[in-house]
Design a protein around this motif. Sequence first.
Motif, PDB file in Angstrom:
ATOM      1  N   MET A 136     -28.119  45.324  71.093  1.00 19.74           N
ATOM      2  CA  MET A 136     -28.190  46.680  71.612  1.00 19.74           C
ATOM      3  C   MET A 136     -28.455  46.618  73.109  1.00 19.74           C
ATOM      4  O   MET A 136     -29.237  45.808  73.582  1.00 19.74           O
ATOM      5  CB  MET A 136     -29.303  47.462  70.917  1.00 19.74           C
ATOM      6  N   VAL A 137     -27.819  47.534  73.836  1.00 13.62           N
ATOM      7  CA  VAL A 137     -28.017  47.656  75.273  1.00 13.62           C
ATOM      8  C   VAL A 137     -28.774  48.946  75.552  1.00 13.62           C
ATOM      9  O   VAL A 137     -28.445  49.995  75.005  1.00 13.62           O
ATOM     10  CB  VAL A 137     -26.663  47.689  76.018  1.00 13.62           C
ATOM     11  N   HIS A 138     -29.783  48.859  76.401  1.00  7.02           N
ATOM     12  CA  HIS A 138     -30.516  50.046  76.845  1.00  7.02           C
ATOM     13  C   HIS A 138     -30.014  50.409  78.238  1.00  7.02           C
ATOM     14  O   HIS A 138     -30.085  49.595  79.160  1.00  7.02           O
ATOM     15  CB  HIS A 138     -32.024  49.743  76.893  1.00  7.02           C
ATOM     16  N   ASN A 149     -14.441  55.255  68.924  1.00  5.51           N
ATOM     17  CA  ASN A 149     -13.233  54.425  68.996  1.00  5.51           C
ATOM     18  C   ASN A 149     -13.547  52.934  68.902  1.00  5.51           C
ATOM     19  O   ASN A 149     -12.724  52.152  68.433  1.00  5.51           O
ATOM     20  CB  ASN A 149     -12.458  54.703  70.286  1.00  5.51           C
ATOM     21  N   ASN A 150     -14.728  52.537  69.377  1.00  7.32           N
ATOM     22  CA  ASN A 150     -15.121  51.131  69.359  1.00  7.32           C
ATOM     23  C   ASN A 150     -16.071  50.803  68.208  1.00  7.32           C
ATOM     24  O   ASN A 150     -16.581  49.690  68.132  1.00  7.32           O
ATOM     25  CB  ASN A 150     -15.737  50.742  70.706  1.00  7.32           C
ATOM     26  N   ASN A 151     -16.317  51.806  67.339  1.00 13.80           N
ATOM     27  CA  ASN A 151     -17.135  51.618  66.144  1.00 13.80           C
ATOM     28  C   ASN A 151     -18.514  51.036  66.469  1.00 13.80           C
ATOM     29  O   ASN A 151     -18.965  50.073  65.853  1.00 13.80           O
ATOM     30  CB  ASN A 151     -16.408  50.737  65.124  1.00 13.80           C
ATOM     31  N   VAL A 152     -19.182  51.640  67.475  1.00 17.93           N
ATOM     32  CA  VAL A 152     -20.508  51.181  67.873  1.00 17.93           C
ATOM     33  C   VAL A 152     -21.508  52.335  67.854  1.00 17.93           C
ATOM     34  O   VAL A 152     -21.129  53.503  67.883  1.00 17.93           O
ATOM     35  CB  VAL A 152     -20.499  50.515  69.272  1.00 17.93           C
ATOM     36  N   PHE A 153     -22.784  51.994  67.815  1.00 14.54           N
ATOM     37  CA  PHE A 153     -23.884  52.955  67.780  1.00 14.54           C
ATOM     38  C   PHE A 153     -24.118  53.511  69.181  1.00 14.54           C
ATOM     39  O   PHE A 153     -24.044  52.800  70.173  1.00 14.54           O
ATOM     40  CB  PHE A 153     -25.153  52.241  67.299  1.00 14.54           C
ATOM     41  N   LEU A 154     -24.464  54.826  69.233  1.00 15.27           N
ATOM     42  CA  LEU A 154     -24.780  55.479  70.500  1.00 15.27           C
ATOM     43  C   LEU A 154     -25.866  56.512  70.260  1.00 15.27           C
ATOM     44  O   LEU A 154     -25.782  57.302  69.326  1.00 15.27           O
ATOM     45  CB  LEU A 154     -23.532  56.149  71.076  1.00 15.27           C
ATOM     46  N   MET A 155     -26.910  56.498  71.108  1.00 19.36           N
ATOM     47  CA  MET A 155     -27.995  57.478  71.010  1.00 19.36           C
ATOM     48  C   MET A 155     -28.612  57.623  72.387  1.00 19.36           C
ATOM     49  O   MET A 155     -28.646  56.685  73.169  1.00 19.36           O
ATOM     50  CB  MET A 155     -29.048  57.007  70.008  1.00 19.36           C
ATOM     51  N   GLU A 156     -29.137  58.837  72.680  1.00 16.74           N
ATOM     52  CA  GLU A 156     -29.812  59.038  73.959  1.00 16.74           C
ATOM     53  C   GLU A 156     -31.317  59.155  73.769  1.00 16.74           C
ATOM     54  O   GLU A 156     -31.784  59.599  72.733  1.00 16.74           O
ATOM     55  CB  GLU A 156     -29.260  60.248  74.714  1.00 16.74           C
ATOM     56  N   LEU A 157     -32.097  58.728  74.788  1.00 10.62           N
ATOM     57  CA  LEU A 157     -33.548  58.880  74.825  1.00 10.62           C
ATOM     58  C   LEU A 157     -33.929  59.383  76.205  1.00 10.62           C
ATOM     59  O   LEU A 157     -33.086  59.550  77.058  1.00 10.62           O
ATOM     60  CB  LEU A 157     -34.269  57.567  74.499  1.00 10.62           C
ATOM     61  N   HIS A 158     -35.203  59.580  76.419  1.00 12.16           N
ATOM     62  CA  HIS A 158     -35.660  60.225  77.649  1.00 12.16           C
ATOM     63  C   HIS A 158     -36.706  59.397  78.382  1.00 12.16           C
ATOM     64  O   HIS A 158     -37.662  58.953  77.791  1.00 12.16           O
ATOM     65  CB  HIS A 158     -36.255  61.589  77.298  1.00 12.16           C
ATOM     66  N   ILE A 159     -36.501  59.199  79.686  1.00  6.87           N
ATOM     67  CA  ILE A 159     -37.507  58.645  80.589  1.00  6.87           C
ATOM     68  C   ILE A 159     -37.432  59.462  81.872  1.00  6.87           C
ATOM     69  O   ILE A 159     -36.361  59.645  82.434  1.00  6.87           O
ATOM     70  CB  ILE A 159     -37.236  57.167  80.916  1.00  6.87           C
ATOM     71  N   PRO A 160     -38.567  59.973  82.364  1.00  2.00           N
ATOM     72  CA  PRO A 160     -38.533  60.809  83.574  1.00  2.00           C
ATOM     73  C   PRO A 160     -37.985  60.079  84.798  1.00  2.00           C
ATOM     74  O   PRO A 160     -38.148  58.900  84.953  1.00  2.00           O
ATOM     75  CB  PRO A 160     -40.006  61.183  83.799  1.00  2.00           C
ATOM     76  N   THR A 171     -44.983  52.453  76.299  1.00  2.00           N
ATOM     77  CA  THR A 171     -45.225  52.198  74.880  1.00  2.00           C
ATOM     78  C   THR A 171     -44.539  53.245  74.008  1.00  2.00           C
ATOM     79  O   THR A 171     -44.165  52.962  72.872  1.00  2.00           O
ATOM     80  CB  THR A 171     -46.741  52.125  74.573  1.00  2.00           C
ATOM     81  N   GLY A 172     -44.325  54.451  74.549  1.00  6.85           N
ATOM     82  CA  GLY A 172     -43.646  55.502  73.797  1.00  6.85           C
ATOM     83  C   GLY A 172     -42.189  55.187  73.505  1.00  6.85           C
ATOM     84  O   GLY A 172     -41.596  55.750  72.583  1.00  6.85           O
ATOM     85  N   LEU A 173     -41.594  54.287  74.263  1.00  4.83           N
ATOM     86  CA  LEU A 173     -40.192  53.923  74.046  1.00  4.83           C
ATOM     87  C   LEU A 173     -39.988  53.195  72.719  1.00  4.83           C
ATOM     88  O   LEU A 173     -38.876  53.128  72.215  1.00  4.83           O
ATOM     89  CB  LEU A 173     -39.677  53.051  75.184  1.00  4.83           C
ATOM     90  N   ARG A 174     -41.076  52.673  72.168  1.00  4.94           N
ATOM     91  CA  ARG A 174     -40.931  51.922  70.919  1.00  4.94           C
ATOM     92  C   ARG A 174     -40.417  52.801  69.785  1.00  4.94           C
ATOM     93  O   ARG A 174     -39.769  52.326  68.867  1.00  4.94           O
ATOM     94  CB  ARG A 174     -42.231  51.239  70.552  1.00  4.94           C
ATOM     95  N   PHE A 175     -40.713  54.107  69.861  1.00  6.75           N
ATOM     96  CA  PHE A 175     -40.254  55.006  68.806  1.00  6.75           C
ATOM     97  C   PHE A 175     -38.729  55.137  68.836  1.00  6.75           C
ATOM     98  O   PHE A 175     -38.080  55.131  67.787  1.00  6.75           O
ATOM     99  CB  PHE A 175     -40.924  56.375  68.934  1.00  6.75           C
ATOM    100  N   GLU A 176     -38.153  55.255  70.027  1.00  7.08           N
ATOM    101  CA  GLU A 176     -36.697  55.325  70.139  1.00  7.08           C
ATOM    102  C   GLU A 176     -36.054  54.010  69.710  1.00  7.08           C
ATOM    103  O   GLU A 176     -35.063  53.986  68.999  1.00  7.08           O
ATOM    104  CB  GLU A 176     -36.259  55.668  71.570  1.00  7.08           C
ATOM    105  N   ALA A 177     -36.646  52.893  70.159  1.00  7.39           N
ATOM    106  CA  ALA A 177     -36.099  51.582  69.798  1.00  7.39           C
ATOM    107  C   ALA A 177     -36.149  51.366  68.294  1.00  7.39           C
ATOM    108  O   ALA A 177     -35.201  50.846  67.693  1.00  7.39           O
ATOM    109  CB  ALA A 177     -36.859  50.477  70.537  1.00  7.39           C
ATOM    110  N   GLU A 178     -37.228  51.774  67.653  1.00  9.83           N
ATOM    111  CA  GLU A 178     -37.344  51.627  66.207  1.00  9.83           C
ATOM    112  C   GLU A 178     -36.336  52.515  65.480  1.00  9.83           C
ATOM    113  O   GLU A 178     -35.770  52.114  64.449  1.00  9.83           O
ATOM    114  CB  GLU A 178     -38.771  51.936  65.733  1.00  9.83           C
TER     115      GLU A 178
END
Length: 164
Positions: free
Chosen positions: A1-3, A47-58, A129-136
Amino acid sequence: MVHVGVLHTEHWRVGLLFLKAGKNVLCEKPFAMNSRQVKDLVATAKNNNVFLMELHIPRSVEKELGSGALLDIGMYCLQFVLMVFNGERSESIQATGVLLDSEGDAMNNKELEYPLPEPGLPLNFDNSTGLRFEAEEVRQRLLKGLKESPRMPLADSILLRDNG
């Protein structure tokens, strides 16, 4: 996965690069600067059959960096509206705010604190540390073979920026 954690104005370009390379992508909010770019990211992921999701960092409040209260925080208000109305497009949305000298928008200068759990390891960035929720969330969806998260559907990402 790429962030993807670059400036907002580069999310679309960098996201496309990795999606076209067949990589699963977790991108900071906002996905992109407009609806066309978001739709482009979603189509490329499918089209590339890959996962995509957005998260938030100020980010900063500079308009040219694609930032400000609307893109950084306002998306969560709009996301809540989508959840309440089950993804229906609203007829109109009205809001008030403050325009800074930089032409970026800002919240009302009231400071609120939302404590995060203590990290188990040293962090590179305060409060990351809050980013762990998105990563999980991404990890769980990938383990199930999904290409998007039902908690943040790609259709909602499009609808949040679709102004036409």
